[in-house]
Design a protein around this motif. Sequence first.
Motif, PDB file in Angstrom:
ATOM      1  N   UNK A  70     -14.693 -34.739  32.138  1.00 16.36           N
ATOM      2  CA  UNK A  70     -15.447 -34.065  33.189  1.00 16.36           C
ATOM      3  C   UNK A  70     -14.593 -34.039  34.445  1.00 16.36           C
ATOM      4  N   UNK A  71     -13.922 -32.928  34.657  1.00 20.28           N
ATOM      5  CA  UNK A  71     -13.055 -32.798  35.820  1.00 20.28           C
ATOM      6  C   UNK A  71     -13.490 -31.593  36.655  1.00 20.28           C
ATOM      7  N   UNK A  72     -12.740 -31.314  37.696  1.00 22.09           N
ATOM      8  CA  UNK A  72     -13.116 -30.244  38.603  1.00 22.09           C
ATOM      9  C   UNK A  72     -13.178 -28.886  37.904  1.00 22.09           C
ATOM     10  N   UNK A  73     -12.261 -28.646  36.964  1.00 20.66           N
ATOM     11  CA  UNK A  73     -12.233 -27.359  36.270  1.00 20.66           C
ATOM     12  C   UNK A  73     -13.467 -27.185  35.392  1.00 20.66           C
ATOM     13  N   UNK A  74     -13.828 -28.248  34.670  1.00 21.65           N
ATOM     14  CA  UNK A  74     -15.016 -28.196  33.815  1.00 21.65           C
ATOM     15  C   UNK A  74     -16.250 -28.002  34.688  1.00 21.65           C
ATOM     16  N   UNK A  75     -16.336 -28.750  35.770  1.00 16.82           N
ATOM     17  CA  UNK A  75     -17.498 -28.653  36.643  1.00 16.82           C
ATOM     18  C   UNK A  75     -17.640 -27.268  37.253  1.00 16.82           C
ATOM     19  N   UNK A  76     -16.536 -26.611  37.529  1.00 17.14           N
ATOM     20  CA  UNK A  76     -16.591 -25.278  38.112  1.00 17.14           C
ATOM     21  C   UNK A  76     -17.382 -24.327  37.216  1.00 17.14           C
ATOM     22  N   UNK A  77     -17.135 -24.406  35.898  1.00 18.10           N
ATOM     23  CA  UNK A  77     -17.868 -23.559  34.951  1.00 18.10           C
ATOM     24  C   UNK A  77     -19.333 -23.963  34.887  1.00 18.10           C
ATOM     25  N   UNK A  78     -19.560 -25.262  34.858  1.00 18.21           N
ATOM     26  CA  UNK A  78     -20.921 -25.786  34.793  1.00 18.21           C
ATOM     27  C   UNK A  78     -21.705 -25.361  36.038  1.00 18.21           C
ATOM     28  N   UNK A  79     -21.081 -25.520  37.208  1.00 21.20           N
ATOM     29  CA  UNK A  79     -21.742 -25.194  38.469  1.00 21.20           C
ATOM     30  C   UNK A  79     -22.025 -23.697  38.585  1.00 21.20           C
TER      31      UNK A  79
END
Length: 208
Positions: free
Chosen positions: A20-29
């Motif tokens: 769970x990093x910034x790139x993954x969170x960007x898609x989730x968000x």
Amino acid sequence: SLHWTIPTWWGYSNSSHASFNAAVNSKFATAAQRFVDKIRAQGGNNTDRFLLIPGYSTDIDKTVSPNYVMPEDKTNKIQKLMISVHYYTPSTYCILSEDASWGKCKTNWGNAAEKQELDKYFKKMQKFTDQGYGVIVGEYGVAQIKKNGKWVKKDGMETWLGCVLEACDKYNYSPFLWDCNTFFLKKRDTTGKIIGFGDKSIADKNKK
């Protein structure tokens, strides 16, 4: 309220959680924001109904990570978003009914250190209540084990359940017991009423 369910388990790989990093969170968000915007755009009651957003993998540690960002609800001045997590810690106690490749089935719970660990996890979600979000513990529970061919409760199960409910009261969360007709019987009796809790000790914990 509406519960956004599609990405609840987003982030699971075949064998473990994805990083769970910034790139993954960007898609989730982005997906979460689209959900909120789409519902609000429908008008009517959808402009101010409560919306339930899942925490990342409904995992407390990932959800309280700085990488996790709640969507914005630009329509409402009063907070109308809620967040959902699950609680099955320790997993070898709550999930396993027998030994597995990833862990040995734990059959007892309730010492001081274990109770402190539970409270520590629940306290982390204050991050969201402090910001005005409602917190839903959408699942919690303990698997049974087999003894002499019969399914029985693990030692400390009532204590674990009680501690979860006490923590929810303490931090103002709403808990939902995960149960598949084990303790709460959904079938009806001869009068047509749903039977409900068949185990008094479990019922007593959930009625407090």
